[in-house]
Design an enzyme around this catalytic site. Structure first.
Site, PDB file in Angstrom:
ATOM      1  N   GLY A 154       0.951  -1.275   0.169  1.00 46.94           N
ATOM      2  CA  GLY A 154       0.213  -0.108   0.157  1.00 46.94           C
ATOM      3  C   GLY A 154       0.406   1.068  -0.493  1.00 46.94           C
ATOM      4  O   GLY A 154       1.864   1.515   0.300  1.00 46.94           O
ATOM      5  N   GLN A 155       0.275   2.566  -0.305  1.00 46.96           N
ATOM      6  CA  GLN A 155       0.777   3.340  -0.175  1.00 46.96           C
ATOM      7  C   GLN A 155       1.599   4.013   1.051  1.00 46.96           C
ATOM      8  O   GLN A 155       3.336   4.361   1.105  1.00 46.96           O
ATOM      9  CB  GLN A 155      -0.127   4.688   0.282  1.00 46.96           C
ATOM     10  CG  GLN A 155      -0.551   5.042  -1.089  1.00 46.96           C
ATOM     11  CD  GLN A 155      -1.656   6.310  -1.509  1.00 46.96           C
ATOM     12  OE1 GLN A 155      -0.862   7.503  -1.830  1.00 46.96           O
ATOM     13  NE2 GLN A 155      -2.972   6.655  -1.019  1.00 46.96           N
ATOM     14  N   ASP A 170      -2.754 -13.025   4.850  1.00 47.69           N
ATOM     15  CA  ASP A 170      -3.519 -12.807   5.518  1.00 47.69           C
ATOM     16  C   ASP A 170      -4.802 -12.529   6.172  1.00 47.69           C
ATOM     17  O   ASP A 170      -4.322 -13.013   7.330  1.00 47.69           O
ATOM     18  CB  ASP A 170      -5.145 -13.657   3.911  1.00 47.69           C
ATOM     19  CG  ASP A 170      -6.363 -13.430   4.270  1.00 47.69           C
ATOM     20  OD1 ASP A 170      -6.892 -12.135   4.807  1.00 47.69           O
ATOM     21  OD2 ASP A 170      -7.477 -14.322   3.695  1.00 47.69           O
ATOM     22  N   ALA A 197      -5.077  -2.076   4.455  1.00 46.89           N
ATOM     23  CA  ALA A 197      -6.058  -2.233   4.808  1.00 46.89           C
ATOM     24  C   ALA A 197      -7.051  -2.495   3.673  1.00 46.89           C
ATOM     25  O   ALA A 197      -6.324  -2.116   2.565  1.00 46.89           O
ATOM     26  CB  ALA A 197      -6.430   0.042   4.919  1.00 46.89           C
ATOM     27  N   THR A 224      -8.825   0.119   1.470  1.00 42.17           N
ATOM     28  CA  THR A 224      -9.353   1.687   0.766  1.00 42.17           C
ATOM     29  C   THR A 224     -10.289   2.224   0.056  1.00 42.17           C
ATOM     30  O   THR A 224     -10.079   3.781  -0.582  1.00 42.17           O
ATOM     31  CB  THR A 224      -8.347   2.490   1.044  1.00 42.17           C
ATOM     32  OG1 THR A 224      -7.110   1.626  -0.027  1.00 42.17           O
ATOM     33  CG2 THR A 224      -6.952   2.086   2.329  1.00 42.17           C
ATOM     34  N   ASP A 273      -9.570   9.544   9.152  1.00 47.41           N
ATOM     35  CA  ASP A 273     -10.698  10.893   9.740  1.00 47.41           C
ATOM     36  C   ASP A 273     -11.828  10.747   9.327  1.00 47.41           C
ATOM     37  O   ASP A 273     -13.205  11.140   9.847  1.00 47.41           O
ATOM     38  CB  ASP A 273     -10.290  12.171   8.545  1.00 47.41           C
ATOM     39  CG  ASP A 273     -10.828  11.720   7.216  1.00 47.41           C
ATOM     40  OD1 ASP A 273     -11.806  12.629   7.058  1.00 47.41           O
ATOM     41  OD2 ASP A 273      -9.194  11.139   6.795  1.00 47.41           O
ATOM     42  N   TYR A 295     -17.143   2.332   4.800  1.00 53.62           N
ATOM     43  CA  TYR A 295     -15.488   2.197   4.744  1.00 53.62           C
ATOM     44  C   TYR A 295     -15.433   3.317   6.125  1.00 53.62           C
ATOM     45  O   TYR A 295     -14.883   2.763   7.210  1.00 53.62           O
ATOM     46  CB  TYR A 295     -14.827   3.096   4.691  1.00 53.62           C
ATOM     47  CG  TYR A 295     -13.585   3.872   3.955  1.00 53.62           C
ATOM     48  CD1 TYR A 295     -12.275   2.652   3.554  1.00 53.62           C
ATOM     49  CD2 TYR A 295     -12.888   5.208   4.242  1.00 53.62           C
ATOM     50  CE1 TYR A 295     -11.432   2.922   4.777  1.00 53.62           C
ATOM     51  CE2 TYR A 295     -11.398   5.379   5.028  1.00 53.62           C
ATOM     52  CZ  TYR A 295     -10.806   4.706   4.846  1.00 53.62           C
ATOM     53  OH  TYR A 295      -9.533   4.626   4.981  1.00 53.62           O
ATOM     54  N   LYS A 327     -13.487   1.340   9.428  1.00 52.99           N
ATOM     55  CA  LYS A 327     -12.628   1.016  10.516  1.00 52.99           C
ATOM     56  C   LYS A 327     -12.947   2.124  11.387  1.00 52.99           C
ATOM     57  O   LYS A 327     -11.917   1.299  12.612  1.00 52.99           O
ATOM     58  CB  LYS A 327     -12.239   2.865   9.539  1.00 52.99           C
ATOM     59  CG  LYS A 327     -11.391   2.577   8.256  1.00 52.99           C
ATOM     60  CD  LYS A 327      -9.522   1.726   7.882  1.00 52.99           C
ATOM     61  CE  LYS A 327      -8.795   2.243   8.671  1.00 52.99           C
ATOM     62  NZ  LYS A 327      -7.797   1.389   8.427  1.00 52.99           N
ATOM     63  N   TRP A 353      -6.378  12.269   3.814  1.00 50.52           N
ATOM     64  CA  TRP A 353      -5.806  12.720   2.626  1.00 50.52           C
ATOM     65  C   TRP A 353      -4.442  12.092   1.686  1.00 50.52           C
ATOM     66  O   TRP A 353      -3.565  12.808   1.759  1.00 50.52           O
ATOM     67  CB  TRP A 353      -5.659  14.416   2.819  1.00 50.52           C
ATOM     68  CG  TRP A 353      -7.453  15.077   2.611  1.00 50.52           C
ATOM     69  CD1 TRP A 353      -8.776  14.172   2.839  1.00 50.52           C
ATOM     70  CD2 TRP A 353      -7.910  16.225   2.362  1.00 50.52           C
ATOM     71  NE1 TRP A 353      -9.561  14.766   3.183  1.00 50.52           N
ATOM     72  CE2 TRP A 353      -9.417  16.227   3.276  1.00 50.52           C
ATOM     73  CE3 TRP A 353      -7.019  17.043   1.831  1.00 50.52           C
ATOM     74  CZ2 TRP A 353      -9.923  16.973   1.939  1.00 50.52           C
ATOM     75  CZ3 TRP A 353      -7.862  18.648   1.572  1.00 50.52           C
ATOM     76  CH2 TRP A 353      -9.650  18.547   1.724  1.00 50.52           C
TER      77      TRP A 353
END
Length: 293
Positions: A11-12, A35, A59, A61, A101, A124, A128, A149
């Protein structure tokens, strides 16, 4: 054995955690390797590697897709953090879990604090929040880091989308009635490693719990888009008009919080980590994206 185990390695944030690991003894696992929705697999993995800290960057996303895939979103975002927390409790590890957020309803204009009441608007966000609660229920040595963000050189995100559209269009229409703090995944990764180093050796309850970390100053998506296009101009990027629109003019399956501002004062007070200035980090990110072309 390893000091740190990082989930969501592709992921990012996961990719930036790898880039900024700085020689730490860390294992990185993606979905193919672990997993996180499989409780037994999670327990086996942690029992084998015995990390001091697990950094959960895994996550679901896809915010809009979650509206039609609630079961999967809750499996990954809601149940999996609980599996990780229980496995951490078994081996005496701490857990650093990333949240969002989107657990808030976006009302008002004041930046959200950690003790504000969550009220998610979307599947979502609800998934979370369920993950936060699952962690809190079983593991005292948890640190939940809410951010917002998120952008990076990796995967799909707002900065990359704006640059792509700017190359194709003469006008970009961007919502101007949603406000928050753009946050580079690189800044999140640096903060996470600082936190992981601290909680690996800490049993002080004051150092654990929920913290907020997001870029400053707060802006609208429209303001952020204007800054992205301006940064691209340093590299000869096209300069389309960026037109402000309302959320109602750009309907999406999942409602977005109008106010995604996060108050980072507690993180700075307890851990000495200040909110990053996204403008400086954006310049670095745009430089990297153009260097990669």
């Amino acid at each position: 054995m390893a000091d740190f185990l990082v989930t969501g390695a592709l992921g990012q944030v996961g990719q930036e955690l790898r880039r900024y690991a700085a020689g730490r003894d860390a294992i990185f696992v993606d979905r193919a390797a672990l997993d996180v929705t499989d409780a037994a697999a999670v327990a086996r993995c942690l029992a084998e590697w015995k990390p001091r800290v697990v950094l959960n960057a895994a996550a679901y996303t896809a915010v809009d897709k979650a509206e039609s895939e609630p079961a999967l979103a809750f499996q990954v975002n809601g149940e999996a953090p609980g599996h990780l927390a229980r496995a951490c409790a078994e081996i005496g590890a701490a857990l650093l879990h990333l949240s969002t957020d989107y657990v808030f309803d976006g009302s008002g204009t004041r930046a959200w604090r950690e003790d504000d009441l969550p009220a998610p608007l979307s599947v979502y966000g609800a998934s979370k929040l369920a993950g936060e609660q699952a962690v809190q229920a079983v593991l005292p040595r948890h640190l939940i880091l809410r951010t917002a963000w998120v952008v990076s050189p990796f995967r799909s995100n707002f900065v990359k989308t704006m640059l792509r559209l700017a190359a194709e269009r003469d006008e970009l229409r961007v919502v101007a009635d949603q406000f928050g703090g753009p946050t580079m995944a690189a800044d999140i990764a640096v903060a996470c490693w600082r936190l992981a180093d601290r909680i690996a050796i800490s049993h002080d309850p004051a150092q654990f719990g929920i913290f907020h970390f997001a870029g400053q100053p707060h802006v609208s998506w429209h303001d952020f888009a204007c800054a992205i296009i301006a940064e691209s101009g340093r590299h000869g990027g096209r300069q389309p008009r960026v037109t402000a629109i309302t959320s109602a003019e750009y309907p999406l399956p999942a409602p977005r919080p109008a106010n995604s501002r996060l108050d980072g004062a507690r993180l700075e007070r307890v851990h000495g980590i200040a909110a990053p200035d996204w403008r400086q980090s954006l310049a670095t990110l745009v430089d990297e994206l153009y260097a990669g072309h």
